[in-house]
Design an enzyme around this catalytic site. Structure first.
Site, short mmCIF file in Angstrom:
data_model
loop_
_atom_site.label_atom_id
_atom_site.label_comp_id
_atom_site.label_asym_id
_atom_site.label_seq_id
_atom_site.Cartn_x
_atom_site.Cartn_y
_atom_site.Cartn_z
N HIS A 129 -0.36 -20.36 -7.55
CA HIS A 129 0.96 -20.86 -7.14
C HIS A 129 1.78 -19.77 -6.43
CE1 HIS A 129 5.11 -22.56 -7.92
NE2 HIS A 129 4.46 -23.60 -7.46
N SER A 330 -9.02 -33.52 -10.79
CA SER A 330 -7.69 -33.45 -10.19
C SER A 330 -7.22 -34.83 -9.72
CB SER A 330 -7.77 -32.49 -9.01
OG SER A 330 -6.57 -32.55 -8.29
C1 LIG Z 1 4.08 -26.90 -9.69
C2 LIG Z 1 3.31 -25.70 -10.05
C3 LIG Z 1 3.95 -24.58 -10.62
C4 LIG Z 1 5.44 -24.50 -10.76
O1 LIG Z 1 5.91 -25.36 -11.70
P1 LIG Z 1 7.46 -25.79 -11.67
O2 LIG Z 1 7.55 -26.68 -12.86
O3 LIG Z 1 7.70 -26.45 -10.37
O4 LIG Z 1 8.26 -24.52 -11.82
C5 LIG Z 1 3.18 -23.51 -11.01
N1 LIG Z 1 1.85 -23.52 -10.84
C6 LIG Z 1 1.20 -24.57 -10.30
C7 LIG Z 1 -0.28 -24.51 -10.16
C8 LIG Z 1 1.92 -25.69 -9.86
O5 LIG Z 1 1.26 -26.71 -9.29
#
Ligand SMILES: *Cc1c(COP(=O)(O)O)cnc(C)c1O
Length: 387
Positions: A129, A330
């Site tokens: 991310h 997924s």
């Molecule tokens: C969406 C996402 C995040 C962030 O999560 P939030 O709840 O938007 O802060 C982190 N890692 C991955 C793999 C994600 O898909």
């Protein structure tokens, strides 16, 4: 004493209309909402009455009740127990709390990792991310980017090579359980094997399960990523698969790591282990209602339905000869990027030549059919243009 009565002050007609327009835009927007992992199929009407309270869960949910009585700590512990059970953490062996989202959970877990391994180096893949480099920067932890395989999964050979370049610094490894674009899963068992083969005993593995953390446990034969393996923490988003009007998340950590950062705070009459001061007590109630209502069986059905619709969508895309790919575990489908008009209309997330659809519980066959029809028309127009 001067009189102050909030009822003497009203929102102007013009301002009320602004809110009406915003509401209308939301009603229309949620019907063309194929690209973001937010389940909006929920009904928390029972909880509306709690919006007349400032619920504040300041401090650690497992500490003695603090001074402020308007809190949902007891409910928070029940939500955490559900997730601890889901991820096979033993009773009494874990800590954690409800966060403001997956990112905060990642940041908290990696803060604990840095406290455990002060000269650690973070390792995460190119497909991790976008918050990871940010978190490394905030925490002042150096990081190395690991190559990804074509499917988006971490390249374990590159992990091994890069670990070998820093033999005297303990690794803090982030495994992504469902990458944001491709929905790929980094295999904890492979990572653990690399650590074992290289006799690395001092390490911290964090699982970023923002979306996949609420998908994989309900899919048969999915790769294992929980506390049965030597991981230290898991972060998951609450507003993604579960659904919540307020972004939130859950972080579960082995207890010894939480104990390391615990501080007694006289002001709140409790101890603090969290990043935030005041913490959202409403989102705890959303998650509590969802886990009590659905339970393991309900979530299993919810996720099975997403996979059925994914299968249907892939079939339709194939019939339309529109390139598509989806990982086995997924609910994300990568497709060839359509025109900007369709990207905007259907609110698709894009990356270079690809766009992705996320098949969440609120998406229906009708949404998919309408989207496919748009793709088909676009394709016909393109063919005509070429001729
Ligand atoms: C969406 C996402 C995040 C962030 O999560 P939030 O709840 O938007 O802060 C982190 N890692 C991955 C793999 C994600 O898909």
């Amino acid at each position: 004493m001067s009189a102050f009565n909030p009822d003497d002050f009203q929102l102007s007609r013009e301002h009320s209309q602004r809110l009406d327009h915003l509401h209308d835009a939301f009603i229309s927007g949620v019907e063309r909402h194929l690209g973001f992992p937010a389940n909006i199929l929920y009904d928390y009407t029972d909880l509306h009455r709690f919006f007349n309270f400032t619920i504040n869960n300041v401090g650690d949910p497992f500490a003695d009740e603090g001074i402020y009585e308007i809190n949902t700590h007891a409910f928070e512990r029940e939500v955490l127990a559900f997730f601890a059970d889901l991820y096979h953490a033993s009773e009494g062996a874990y800590g954690g709390h409800i966060t403001n989202g997956g990112t905060e959970g990642n940041m908290y877990a990696l803060y604990l990792a840095r406290e455990a391994l002060p000269d650690g180096i973070m390792y995460f893949s190119h497909d991790a991310h976008y918050s990871m480099p940010k978190i490394a920067k905030v925490l002042g932890v150096p990081y190395r980017l690991i190559r990804s395989q074509a499917n988006g999964e971490m390249d374990y050979t590159d992990l091994e090579k890069q670990l070998g370049e820093h033999p005297d610094r303990p690794p803090i490894i982030v495994a992504t359980i469902g990458t944001t674009m491709k929905g790929a899963v980094d295999r904890i068992e492979e990572i653990v094997e690399v650590l074992k083969c290289n006799a690395i005993e001092n390490f911290y593995i964090h699982c970023d399960g923002a979306l996949g953390g609420m998908v994989l446990p309900f899919v048969e034969h999915a790769p294992l990523f929980d506390f049965q393996l030597p991981i230290s923490s898991i972060s998951v988003s609450g507003h993604k698969m579960i659904g919540s009007p307020i972004p939130c998340g859950v972080v579960i950590v082995r207890k010894e790591h939480v104990a390391r950062v615990q501080r007694e705070i006289e002001l709140i009459g409790s101890h603090d282990t969290t990043l935030s001061g005041s913490r959202n007590g409403h989102s705890v109630l959303f998650l509590w209602c969802a886990v009590q209502r659905f339970g393991i069986d309900g979530f299993k059905q919810m996720i099975a339905r997403c996979f059925d619709l994914k299968k249907y969508t892939l079939k339709k895309l194939k019939e339309t000869s529109w390139d598509a790919y989806s990982g086995d575990y997924s609910v994300i489908i990568m497709i060839k990027r359509p025109s900007d008009r369709l990207v905007r209309k259907w609110q698709l997330a894009i990356e270079k030549d690809s766009a992705h659809l996320v098949i969440m519980p609120n998406i229906t066959k009708e949404h998919i059919d309408a989207f496919i029809e748009d793709l088909r028309q676009e394709k016909t127009r393109l063919i005509k243009k070429k001729k």
